[in-house]
Design an enzyme around this catalytic site. Structure first.
Site, PDB file in Angstrom:
ATOM      1  N   TYR A 145       0.865  -1.179   0.000  1.00  0.00           N
ATOM      2  CA  TYR A 145       0.000   0.000   0.000  1.00  0.00           C
ATOM      3  C   TYR A 145       0.901   1.229   0.000  1.00  0.00           C
ATOM      4  O   TYR A 145       1.830   1.312   0.803  1.00  0.00           O
ATOM      5  CB  TYR A 145      -0.901   0.004   1.237  1.00  0.00           C
ATOM      6  CG  TYR A 145      -1.793   1.234   1.356  1.00  0.00           C
ATOM      7  CD1 TYR A 145      -1.544   2.196   2.330  1.00  0.00           C
ATOM      8  CD2 TYR A 145      -2.864   1.443   0.497  1.00  0.00           C
ATOM      9  CE1 TYR A 145      -2.355   3.318   2.447  1.00  0.00           C
ATOM     10  CE2 TYR A 145      -3.670   2.558   0.612  1.00  0.00           C
ATOM     11  CZ  TYR A 145      -3.414   3.503   1.584  1.00  0.00           C
ATOM     12  OH  TYR A 145      -4.206   4.615   1.696  1.00  0.00           O
ATOM     13  N   ASP A 240       9.364   2.484  -0.679  1.00  0.00           N
ATOM     14  CA  ASP A 240       8.373   3.176   0.143  1.00  0.00           C
ATOM     15  C   ASP A 240       8.667   2.809   1.601  1.00  0.00           C
ATOM     16  O   ASP A 240       8.248   1.758   2.076  1.00  0.00           O
ATOM     17  CB  ASP A 240       6.961   2.742  -0.266  1.00  0.00           C
ATOM     18  CG  ASP A 240       5.915   3.383   0.615  1.00  0.00           C
ATOM     19  OD1 ASP A 240       4.708   3.275   0.303  1.00  0.00           O
ATOM     20  OD2 ASP A 240       6.280   3.996   1.642  1.00  0.00           O
ATOM     21  N   LYS A 268       5.070   9.322   8.484  1.00  0.00           N
ATOM     22  CA  LYS A 268       4.926   8.816   9.856  1.00  0.00           C
ATOM     23  C   LYS A 268       6.011   9.308  10.816  1.00  0.00           C
ATOM     24  O   LYS A 268       5.990  10.442  11.261  1.00  0.00           O
ATOM     25  CB  LYS A 268       4.844   7.282   9.805  1.00  0.00           C
ATOM     26  CG  LYS A 268       3.610   6.791   8.993  1.00  0.00           C
ATOM     27  CD  LYS A 268       3.425   5.308   9.042  1.00  0.00           C
ATOM     28  CE  LYS A 268       2.476   4.836   7.971  1.00  0.00           C
ATOM     29  NZ  LYS A 268       1.061   4.832   8.410  1.00  0.00           N
TER      30      LYS A 268
HETATM   31  P1  KE4 Z   1      -0.473   8.420   4.327  1.00  0.00           P
HETATM   32  O1  KE4 Z   1      -0.925   9.112   3.075  1.00  0.00           O
HETATM   33  O2  KE4 Z   1      -1.590   7.667   5.035  1.00  0.00           O
HETATM   34  O3  KE4 Z   1       0.324   9.360   5.264  1.00  0.00           O
HETATM   35  O4  KE4 Z   1       0.628   7.335   3.906  1.00  0.00           O
HETATM   36  C1  KE4 Z   1       0.269   6.366   2.964  1.00  0.00           C
HETATM   37  C2  KE4 Z   1       1.184   5.172   3.108  1.00  0.00           C
HETATM   38  C3  KE4 Z   1       2.225   5.037   2.207  1.00  0.00           C
HETATM   39  N1  KE4 Z   1       3.071   3.987   2.282  1.00  0.00           N
HETATM   40  C4  KE4 Z   1       2.948   3.059   3.260  1.00  0.00           C
HETATM   41  C5  KE4 Z   1       3.925   1.926   3.317  1.00  0.00           C
HETATM   42  C6  KE4 Z   1       1.902   3.163   4.219  1.00  0.00           C
HETATM   43  O5  KE4 Z   1       1.783   2.224   5.189  1.00  0.00           O
HETATM   44  C7  KE4 Z   1       1.011   4.237   4.149  1.00  0.00           C
HETATM   45  C8  KE4 Z   1      -0.140   4.403   5.118  1.00  0.00           C
HETATM   46  N2  KE4 Z   1      -0.249   3.390   6.129  1.00  0.00           N
HETATM   47  C9  KE4 Z   1      -1.598   3.126   6.590  1.00  0.00           C
HETATM   48  C10 KE4 Z   1      -1.539   2.015   7.638  1.00  0.00           C
HETATM   49  N3  KE4 Z   1      -1.045   0.800   7.135  1.00  0.00           N
HETATM   50  C11 KE4 Z   1      -2.255   4.350   7.128  1.00  0.00           C
HETATM   51  C12 KE4 Z   1      -3.504   4.099   7.946  1.00  0.00           C
HETATM   52  C13 KE4 Z   1      -4.720   4.655   7.265  1.00  0.00           C
HETATM   53  O6  KE4 Z   1      -4.824   4.564   6.020  1.00  0.00           O
HETATM   54  O7  KE4 Z   1      -5.579   5.162   7.996  1.00  0.00           O
END
Ligand code: KE4
Length: 428
Positions: A145, A240, A268
């Site tokens: 993701y 990523d 994060k």
């Molecule tokens: P954000 O746009 O949510 O800050 O980051 C996206 C993203 C990108 N790459 C990786 C490896 C990620 O895990 C994420 C976002 N992680 C999720 C939890 N696995 C965020 C939680 C959510 O979507 O509410």
């Protein structure tokens, strides 16, 4: 059962003005059922909900809070910063300090651009790779993701996997057609795609440690294959590291596995709990970004002083205190005790861990890719999740996420978690 009336009332009323009552789908407890816990406060490794229930928190805002909730050094720097303003939309010295901090410590990064989320970071990295190579295709690994920009929402992990959505409506076929999916951990699959399409592939984007279909480490040689084949075809390798960056080692997965990507995406932890993302990499690619180059990318709050100061305080703590051994030991304690609990209860389950992120999969076989993850017993996870929640342990409301352990998690927290799990397993 805990009294969660206030959360229930808040959820019902929130749904009237927020789609699904939440601002990010996975929070709605869709895959585990029941009412989401509305959190009122956090402190160290614990959170309290709107009904006064307390939990040991293993979500930790999905990874940013490696130092726990309200770490004194982060709070202090935020209190100082906020008195001088929250955002200027103008360059500040702080932004360079954070960029320089990361550039100095991550070998593969010459330059860094701050944005406001992991999604913006990966979206920008793809745009950069296409501009740098003048090629259209992107290879993404199934179950990974990378946020919610159009090109990624096919066979994605995290919230998409939780809701069982193979791809999202609203994205034109022309866009998803430019993304080729490959099974995670399959060198053969990647090599065969390159044999067919290599000249047209702008980038391979990978979570170097998959953590959005549960935690799935790369098998030996897999990351090296990605590095070698992308180098052979002049394709951009994007790591990523939104989750793994500064998490599994100070230098992230690229340090742990000694692989240098061309671009790295962060999020994060580098914001210490405030909205942040970043793209970093070789200057010849990064300098394509406006205003140096002509690849456009922008953001009102990019590099804002609050996120940058919270991020800097967090990274400086990690750099000075080097808590990675402690984090590893605490998480290993949890892993070993959970493994014993599974055996004692006669429940089929395996734990996959890298450093202070781990996932308990209800299955007897190793989980190496998206297909394996989809075969795990999510119904059992649902029961387990609620059993643990009722005993004051807050796990991810999805079988396809990671547990995040922080420096605030003590052995006392681990022991309480293990005791709770032992009782829950008895009842399953
Ligand atoms: P954000 O746009 O949510 O800050 O980051 C996206 C993203 C990108 N790459 C990786 C490896 C990620 O895990 C994420 C976002 N992680 C999720 C939890 N696995 C965020 C939680 C959510 O979507 O509410």
């Amino acid at each position: 059962m805990l009294d969660k009336q206030n959360s229930g009332k808040l959820f019902q009323s929130a749904k009237k003005v927020i789609p699904g009552g939440v601002n990010s789908p996975v929070r709605a407890f869709g895959s585990v059922g029941g009412t989401p816990v509305f959190v009122k406060s956090g402190d160290g490794a614990e959170i309290a909900d709107e009904d006064g229930n307390k939990y040991i928190d293993y979500v930790m805002s999905w990874g940013p809070l490696i130092l726990g909730h309200c770490h004194p050094q982060v709070i202090e720097v935020l209190e100082d910063t906020i008195k001088k303003g929250t955002s200027f939309g103008a360059p500040t010295a702080l932004e360079e300090e954070l960029a320089r901090f990361i550039v100095k410590r991550i070998k593969s990064i010459d330059k860094l651009r701050l944005v406001n989320s992991g999604t913006e970071a990966t979206m920008t990295a793809i745009r950069l790779a296409r501009a740098y190579t003048d090629r259209p295709l992107i290879i993404k690994l199934e179950g990974c993701y990378h946020g919610h920009s159009d090109g990624f929402l096919t066979q994605a992990g995290s919230g998409m996997m939780t809701s069982g959505m193979p791809a999202s409506p609203g994205i034109p076929e022309d866009i998803t057609a430019l993304t080729i999916g490959a099974p995670y951990n399959s060198s053969e699959a990647i090599l065969s795609i390159f044999r067919k399409h290599g000249e047209d592939v702008a980038a391979v984007i990978a979570e170097p440690i998959a953590a959005n279909m549960g935690v799935i480490p790369p098998v030996d040689g897999y990351l090296q294959t990605l590095r070698d084949v992308t180098a052979d075809f002049d394709t951009v390798l994007i790591f990523d590291e939104v989750i793994s960056g500064f998490r599994v080692a100070f230098g992230g997965a690229q340090e742990l596995y000694e692989i240098e990507p061309d671009l790295t995406c962060f999020g994060k932890i580098i914001g210490g709990g405030l909205p942040v993302g970043a793209i970093g990499g070789r200057a010849e690619i990064m300098d394509l970004l406006a205003p140096e180059g002509s690849v456009y990318q922008a953001g009102t709050l990019s590099g804002n002083p609050l996120a940058v100061s919270a991020g800097l305080a967090t990274l400086k703590f990690l750099d000075e205190k080097n808590p990675y051994i402690q984090l590893d030991e605490t998480t290993e304690l949890l892993e070993m005790a959970m493994t014993d609990n599974l055996k004692e209860a006669g429940i089929e389950g395996i734990i996959q861990r890298v450093g202070s992120i781990m996932t308990l999969f209800f299955t007897k076989n190793e989980v190496r890719n998206f297909d394996d993850a989809k075969k795990t017993d999510t119904k059992l996870y649902r029961k387990y999740f609620h059993g643990m929640l009722d005993k004051g342990i807050y796990l991810a409301p999805s079988a396809f996420e990671a547990m995040f352990i922080s420096t605030a998690h003590t052995t006392a927290h681990i022991e309480r978690t293990i005791e709770a799990q032992r009782e829950v397993f008895k009842g399953i």
